[in-house]
Design an enzyme around this catalytic site. Structure first.
Site, PDB file in Angstrom:
ATOM      1  N   HIS A  35       0.873  -1.167   0.000  1.00  0.00           N
ATOM      2  CA  HIS A  35       0.000   0.000   0.000  1.00  0.00           C
ATOM      3  C   HIS A  35       0.915   1.223   0.000  1.00  0.00           C
ATOM      4  O   HIS A  35       2.151   1.079  -0.032  1.00  0.00           O
ATOM      5  CB  HIS A  35      -0.947  -0.035   1.209  1.00  0.00           C
ATOM      6  N   HIS A  38       4.107   1.307   2.313  1.00  0.00           N
ATOM      7  CA  HIS A  38       5.297   0.626   1.785  1.00  0.00           C
ATOM      8  C   HIS A  38       5.939   1.462   0.679  1.00  0.00           C
ATOM      9  O   HIS A  38       7.158   1.619   0.623  1.00  0.00           O
ATOM     10  CB  HIS A  38       4.913  -0.719   1.164  1.00  0.00           C
ATOM     11  N   GLY A 148       9.029   2.001   8.820  1.00  0.00           N
ATOM     12  CA  GLY A 148       7.949   2.949   9.063  1.00  0.00           C
ATOM     13  C   GLY A 148       7.738   3.185  10.555  1.00  0.00           C
ATOM     14  O   GLY A 148       7.839   2.261  11.353  1.00  0.00           O
TER      15      GLY A 148
END
Ligand code: AMP
Length: 281
Positions: A35, A38, A148
């Site tokens: 998504h 990423h 992340g």
């Protein structure tokens, strides 16, 4: 051109070639089902490095037997197409046998950091993550690897591992990418039914409420947590796994807000799907 590599010897050959051409190697480890979260990591790595490697591996070692290993979304064709748009050079897509040919006896852990937040309810998760990321670092030999903030505890652990083991690489943490209504993007969001999907932004609403309260001068952490809990508990089919306000370096609970930044982190079941989110304030 993008290269898909399944076997370790071939990966090592490609890495050696890149090294010989003095390329700076960027690396984004993932479990696939891409998504925008990423892709934001890949795009940044593309800008900052010369040879961009990503891995797609749904790592069995980081799933508890009761968790969603079998059900976890897999969509290789679509992932390859998306990786191409982000300018990826090489996708490493190993089988579990490639990664764990003789079982995995050596397992890494950082107990002082794993025994908080997600590690409390998923005790084998972070040792599994640290072990696989360490193996991937040994295979890819990146100069810079990207993670992340969505998985804040994971990123903190990996940074600590890199320091403790004198790893010769930089770790960069990238901001959380969200849907318009605030829901943090996650491969697991696709498990949500339409009504659960409407419920799910309550995690972010609770985080925003905390930010507002702190901005207005609230310093009592039990007060902030009480208000956050009531936002989430007002929604049907939610169950809070944890909701903590902690020191962002040690992950230990705080009683009052006396220093900044603080980390507010939570995990909430919406139906059977466990969602996580956090903010640094
Ligand atoms: P995963 O495939 O879930 O293991 O995630 C691979 C990497 O993407 C990890 O470093 C995650 O923290 C990062 N990531 C996942 N979701 C997001 C998001 N919404 N925003 C930014 N990074 C993310």
């Amino acid at each position: 051109m993008i290269t898909l590599v399944r076997r370790i010897p071939e990966l090592k050959k490609k890495i050696k070639q890149a090294r010989q051409r003095r390329k700076v190697i960027g690396f984004v480890p993932t479990m696939g089902a891409f998504h925008e979260g990423h892709l934001s990591l890949m795009r940044r790595a593309r800008r900052e490095t010369d040879f961009l490697v990503i891995s797609i591996f749904v790592n069995p070692l980081q799933f508890d037997p009761k968790e969603d290993l079998q059900r976890y979304p897999r969509q290789l064709k679509q992932d390859i197409a998306l990786a191409k748009t982000a300018g990826v050079d090489l996708i490493f897509y190993p089988t579990a046998r490639q990664m764990y040919p003789t079982g995995q006896e050596t397992v890494l852990d950082i107990p002082s950091l794993t025994d908080h937040l997600c590690g409390r309810s998923r005790p084998t998760h972070f040792p599994g993550v640290l072990t696989v990321v360490n193996k991937l670092f040994n295979l890819v030999e990146p100069d810079i690897s990207y993670f992340g903030q969505k998985d804040y505890q994971q990123a903190l652990l990996i940074k600590k591992m890199a320091v403790d083991l004198n790893m010769n690489l930089k770790i960069k943490i990238c901001p959380i990418v969200r849907e318009r209504d605030g829901l943090a993007l996650s491969s697991r969001n696709r498990y949500l039914s339409p009504s659960q999907r409407r419920t799910a932004p309550c995690l972010y609403r609770a985080l925003c409420q905390a930010r507002q309260l702190i901005k207005k001068g609230e310093r009592s952490i039990p007060q902030i947590i009480r208000k956050m809990r009531s936002i989430i508990n007002a929604e049907k089919k939610t169950r809070i796994d944890y909701l903590n306000i902690v020191n962002p370096s040690t992950l230990t609970d705080l009683k009052r807000i006396t220093r900044r930044p603080v980390l507010i982190a939570l995990a909430v079941y919406v139906g059977r799907t466990r969602l996580i989110d956090n903010i640094l304030i």
